[in-house]
Design a protein around this motif. Structure first.
Motif, PDB file in Angstrom:
ATOM      1  N   ARG A 100       0.657  -1.047   0.113  1.00 15.91           N
ATOM      2  CA  ARG A 100      -0.311   0.314  -0.244  1.00 15.91           C
ATOM      3  C   ARG A 100       0.708   1.382   0.378  1.00 15.91           C
ATOM      4  NH1 ARG A 100      -4.870  -1.417   4.268  1.00 15.91           N
ATOM      5  NH2 ARG A 100      -5.662  -3.303   3.566  1.00 15.91           N
ATOM      6  N   SER A 101       0.753   1.786  -0.822  1.00 13.74           N
ATOM      7  CA  SER A 101       1.804   3.211  -1.178  1.00 13.74           C
ATOM      8  C   SER A 101       1.053   4.371  -1.545  1.00 13.74           C
ATOM      9  CB  SER A 101       2.898   2.765  -2.341  1.00 13.74           C
ATOM     10  OG  SER A 101       3.193   1.619  -2.488  1.00 13.74           O
ATOM     11  N   ASP A 102       2.110   5.485  -1.135  1.00 10.65           N
ATOM     12  CA  ASP A 102       1.436   6.745  -0.808  1.00 10.65           C
ATOM     13  C   ASP A 102       2.679   7.249  -1.452  1.00 10.65           C
ATOM     14  OD1 ASP A 102      -1.130   6.496   0.442  1.00 10.65           O
ATOM     15  OD2 ASP A 102      -0.255   5.893   2.331  1.00 10.65           O
ATOM     16  N   VAL A 103       2.358   9.059  -1.219  1.00 10.87           N
ATOM     17  CA  VAL A 103       3.617   9.750  -1.643  1.00 10.87           C
ATOM     18  C   VAL A 103       2.605  10.993  -0.532  1.00 10.87           C
ATOM     19  CG1 VAL A 103       4.229  12.105  -2.956  1.00 10.87           C
ATOM     20  CG2 VAL A 103       3.211   9.483  -4.286  1.00 10.87           C
ATOM     21  N   PHE A 104       3.554  10.901   0.559  1.00 11.77           N
ATOM     22  CA  PHE A 104       3.819  12.496   0.911  1.00 11.77           C
ATOM     23  C   PHE A 104       3.918  13.989   0.577  1.00 11.77           C
ATOM     24  CE2 PHE A 104       3.230   8.678   4.213  1.00 11.77           C
ATOM     25  CZ  PHE A 104       2.442   9.193   5.261  1.00 11.77           C
ATOM     26  N   PHE A 105       3.098  14.802  -0.022  1.00 11.85           N
ATOM     27  CA  PHE A 105       4.197  15.768  -0.753  1.00 11.85           C
ATOM     28  C   PHE A 105       4.109  16.935   0.255  1.00 11.85           C
ATOM     29  CE2 PHE A 105       1.493  13.970  -3.929  1.00 11.85           C
ATOM     30  CZ  PHE A 105       2.056  13.675  -4.654  1.00 11.85           C
ATOM     31  N   LEU A 106       5.318  17.620   0.685  1.00  8.84           N
ATOM     32  CA  LEU A 106       5.820  18.207   1.794  1.00  8.84           C
ATOM     33  C   LEU A 106       5.549  19.865   0.793  1.00  8.84           C
ATOM     34  CD1 LEU A 106       8.698  16.905   2.091  1.00  8.84           C
ATOM     35  CD2 LEU A 106       6.788  16.433   3.105  1.00  8.84           C
TER      36      LEU A 106
END
Length: 180
Positions: A100-106
């Protein structure tokens, strides 16, 4: 004109901070942005604008949304090129069926290096985090997802300067930007 995506943090998630995406679209159009469209219900707004630099564009959109919708919002903006770079830099296997993959945009000025240095210990064999351009890539083994320690990151003050999208949504947003 350049293509951008505005990622609005924490709206329409878990029944909280409910804002109609049609209202957000209207605010963007009325503010002079072009080719405005949304994806999903959780604050993904695709639009065209004159390139003004990311931090000024984020601040402008936050101010407009707060003035019009009477609610402060954290907004992270990425150009089509920046989003393509983030997708291309993902670690091998990110988004695979086993994860289960996500991107944490900063949000600027938070950097991937600074955020990564503050990360708490994640669960070995379950969680993995990697740095990317203006983002952190987070994955957990799907079969062990209930054992994740990602809540430790979400409890940190720096989490207020991030917005998370699933890998599937991230890649779909790039496809939509490339279609326009």
């Amino acid at each position: 004109m350049s293509a951008f995506v505005a990622l609005l943090r924490g709206i329409n998630v878990g029944g909280k901070n409910l804002v109609a995406m049609s209202d957000i679209s209207a605010v963007f159009r009325e503010s002079g942005f072009e080719n405005v469209r949304t994806h999903g219900q959780s604050g993904n707004v695709l639009f065209d604008a004159e390139p003004a630099g990311r931090p000024p564009l984020e601040s402008t959109i936050e101010r407009i949304l707060e003035d019009r919708l009477l609610a402060p919002m954290v907004v992270v903006v990425r150009s089509k090129e920046e989003l393509a770079e983030t997708v291309a830099a993902a670690p091998a296997g990110h988004g695979s069926d086993e994860l289960r993959s996500d991107v944490f945009f900063l949000k600027h000025p938070l950097t991937a290096e600074a955020a990564f240095a503050q990360l708490p210990e994640l669960r070995e064999g379950v969680d993995s985090m990697a740095m990317g351009p203006g983002a952190l890539y987070f994955s957990r083994v799907a079969a062990l997802a209930t054992k994740t320690r990602i809540q430790r990151v979400m409890a940190m003050p720096m989490y207020q300067q991030m917005t998370v999208r699933t890998w599937r949504v991230t890649t779909r947003l790039l496809e939509l930007l490339e279609e326009s």
